[in-house]
Design a protein around this motif. Sequence first.
Motif, PDB file in Angstrom:
ATOM      1  N   TYR A   1     -16.572  76.544 -63.090  1.00  0.00           N
ATOM      2  CA  TYR A   1     -17.483  76.134 -64.157  1.00  0.00           C
ATOM      3  C   TYR A   1     -16.890  74.973 -64.932  1.00  0.00           C
ATOM      4  N   ILE A   2     -17.766  74.269 -65.611  1.00  0.00           N
ATOM      5  CA  ILE A   2     -17.348  73.164 -66.479  1.00  0.00           C
ATOM      6  C   ILE A   2     -17.672  73.575 -67.901  1.00  0.00           C
ATOM      7  N   PHE A   3     -16.631  73.649 -68.732  1.00  0.00           N
ATOM      8  CA  PHE A   3     -16.784  74.042 -70.132  1.00  0.00           C
ATOM      9  C   PHE A   3     -16.240  72.935 -71.008  1.00  0.00           C
ATOM     10  N   LYS A   4     -17.126  72.332 -71.776  1.00  0.00           N
ATOM     11  CA  LYS A   4     -16.786  71.224 -72.671  1.00  0.00           C
ATOM     12  C   LYS A   4     -16.003  70.134 -71.936  1.00  0.00           C
ATOM     13  N   GLY A   5     -16.501  69.786 -70.735  1.00  0.00           N
ATOM     14  CA  GLY A   5     -15.943  68.693 -69.965  1.00  0.00           C
ATOM     15  C   GLY A   5     -14.734  69.035 -69.122  1.00  0.00           C
ATOM     16  N   GLN A   6     -14.260  70.255 -69.166  1.00  0.00           N
ATOM     17  CA  GLN A   6     -13.080  70.655 -68.412  1.00  0.00           C
ATOM     18  C   GLN A   6     -13.479  71.643 -67.310  1.00  0.00           C
ATOM     19  N   THR A   7     -13.121  71.329 -66.061  1.00  0.00           N
ATOM     20  CA  THR A   7     -13.434  72.188 -64.927  1.00  0.00           C
ATOM     21  C   THR A   7     -12.403  73.306 -64.822  1.00  0.00           C
ATOM     22  N   LYS A   8     -12.896  74.526 -64.658  1.00  0.00           N
ATOM     23  CA  LYS A   8     -12.014  75.694 -64.555  1.00  0.00           C
ATOM     24  C   LYS A   8     -12.495  76.596 -63.430  1.00  0.00           C
ATOM     25  N   THR A   9     -11.559  77.332 -62.828  1.00  0.00           N
ATOM     26  CA  THR A   9     -11.867  78.288 -61.773  1.00  0.00           C
ATOM     27  C   THR A   9     -11.267  79.628 -62.160  1.00  0.00           C
ATOM     28  N   ILE A  10     -12.070  80.694 -62.013  1.00  0.00           N
ATOM     29  CA  ILE A  10     -11.614  82.037 -62.365  1.00  0.00           C
ATOM     30  C   ILE A  10     -11.977  83.014 -61.240  1.00  0.00           C
TER      31      ILE A  10
ATOM     32  N   SER B   1     -21.947  73.517 -65.973  1.00  0.00           N
ATOM     33  CA  SER B   1     -22.234  74.035 -64.643  1.00  0.00           C
ATOM     34  C   SER B   1     -21.472  75.341 -64.446  1.00  0.00           C
ATOM     35  N   ILE B   2     -22.124  76.324 -63.820  1.00  0.00           N
ATOM     36  CA  ILE B   2     -21.470  77.577 -63.471  1.00  0.00           C
ATOM     37  C   ILE B   2     -21.970  77.965 -62.088  1.00  0.00           C
ATOM     38  N   LYS B   3     -21.044  78.138 -61.144  1.00  0.00           N
ATOM     39  CA  LYS B   3     -21.455  78.531 -59.795  1.00  0.00           C
ATOM     40  C   LYS B   3     -20.306  79.218 -59.071  1.00  0.00           C
ATOM     41  N   PHE B   4     -20.657  79.911 -57.985  1.00  0.00           N
ATOM     42  CA  PHE B   4     -19.638  80.527 -57.144  1.00  0.00           C
ATOM     43  C   PHE B   4     -18.979  79.451 -56.302  1.00  0.00           C
ATOM     44  N   VAL B   5     -17.689  79.619 -56.029  1.00  0.00           N
ATOM     45  CA  VAL B   5     -16.976  78.730 -55.134  1.00  0.00           C
ATOM     46  C   VAL B   5     -17.297  79.189 -53.715  1.00  0.00           C
TER      47      VAL B   5
ATOM     48  N   ASP C   1     -16.326  76.480 -48.153  1.00  0.00           N
ATOM     49  CA  ASP C   1     -16.164  75.078 -47.748  1.00  0.00           C
ATOM     50  C   ASP C   1     -15.958  74.136 -48.938  1.00  0.00           C
ATOM     51  N   ASP C   2     -16.027  74.656 -50.157  1.00  0.00           N
ATOM     52  CA  ASP C   2     -15.769  73.840 -51.356  1.00  0.00           C
ATOM     53  C   ASP C   2     -14.275  73.672 -51.554  1.00  0.00           C
ATOM     54  N   GLU C   3     -13.894  72.516 -52.032  1.00  0.00           N
ATOM     55  CA  GLU C   3     -12.490  72.287 -52.369  1.00  0.00           C
ATOM     56  C   GLU C   3     -12.317  72.525 -53.855  1.00  0.00           C
ATOM     57  N   ILE C   4     -11.239  73.212 -54.204  1.00  0.00           N
ATOM     58  CA  ILE C   4     -10.971  73.513 -55.618  1.00  0.00           C
ATOM     59  C   ILE C   4     -10.090  72.444 -56.211  1.00  0.00           C
TER      60      ILE C   4
ATOM     61  N   ASP D   1     -22.583  89.366 -63.914  1.00  0.00           N
ATOM     62  CA  ASP D   1     -22.871  88.130 -63.196  1.00  0.00           C
ATOM     63  C   ASP D   1     -21.839  87.061 -63.544  1.00  0.00           C
ATOM     64  N   LEU D   2     -21.950  85.915 -62.887  1.00  0.00           N
ATOM     65  CA  LEU D   2     -20.968  84.857 -63.078  1.00  0.00           C
ATOM     66  C   LEU D   2     -21.023  84.245 -64.471  1.00  0.00           C
ATOM     67  N   TYR D   3     -22.171  84.286 -65.123  1.00  0.00           N
ATOM     68  CA  TYR D   3     -22.283  83.756 -66.477  1.00  0.00           C
ATOM     69  C   TYR D   3     -21.454  84.590 -67.456  1.00  0.00           C
ATOM     70  N   GLU D   4     -21.534  85.902 -67.324  1.00  0.00           N
ATOM     71  CA  GLU D   4     -20.749  86.779 -68.199  1.00  0.00           C
ATOM     72  C   GLU D   4     -19.254  86.598 -67.963  1.00  0.00           C
ATOM     73  N   ALA D   5     -18.860  86.382 -66.716  1.00  0.00           N
ATOM     74  CA  ALA D   5     -17.446  86.166 -66.403  1.00  0.00           C
ATOM     75  C   ALA D   5     -16.932  84.877 -67.043  1.00  0.00           C
ATOM     76  N   ALA D   6     -17.709  83.818 -66.949  1.00  0.00           N
ATOM     77  CA  ALA D   6     -17.305  82.538 -67.534  1.00  0.00           C
ATOM     78  C   ALA D   6     -17.241  82.630 -69.058  1.00  0.00           C
ATOM     79  N   ALA D   7     -18.216  83.298 -69.659  1.00  0.00           N
ATOM     80  CA  ALA D   7     -18.224  83.451 -71.118  1.00  0.00           C
ATOM     81  C   ALA D   7     -17.012  84.257 -71.587  1.00  0.00           C
TER      82      ALA D   7
END
Length: 84
Positions: free
Chosen positions: A7-16, A74-78, A81-84, A25-31
């Motif tokens: 996800y992208i939070f305030k311009g910074q990309t993060k992976t969890i 943006s919030i999505k599953f990795v 085939d996606d590169e982190i 869901d993924l929204y609750e995880a990111a929050a």
Amino acid sequence: MARQVIYIFKGQTKTIPFSYDIHHDLYEAAAEAEGIDLKKFLSMEKQIALTSKKGAKAEKEFRKSEFARFGFTSIKFVREDDEI
């Protein structure tokens, strides 16, 4: 392979890491990762679900606009085939 959310939070990309055992869901995880309390949001989302037609866009649009207001771009599953 374990699921991951990117996800992208305030311009910074993060992976969890993500597990349905812990989050709905993924929204609750990111929050949660950003320390955002979703109690009021979830209450309002439930009210929208009860008053809108099943399958209506109201819930999805509410979630999208509120998470944008929180600072998420943006919030999505990795995918494998996606590169982190």
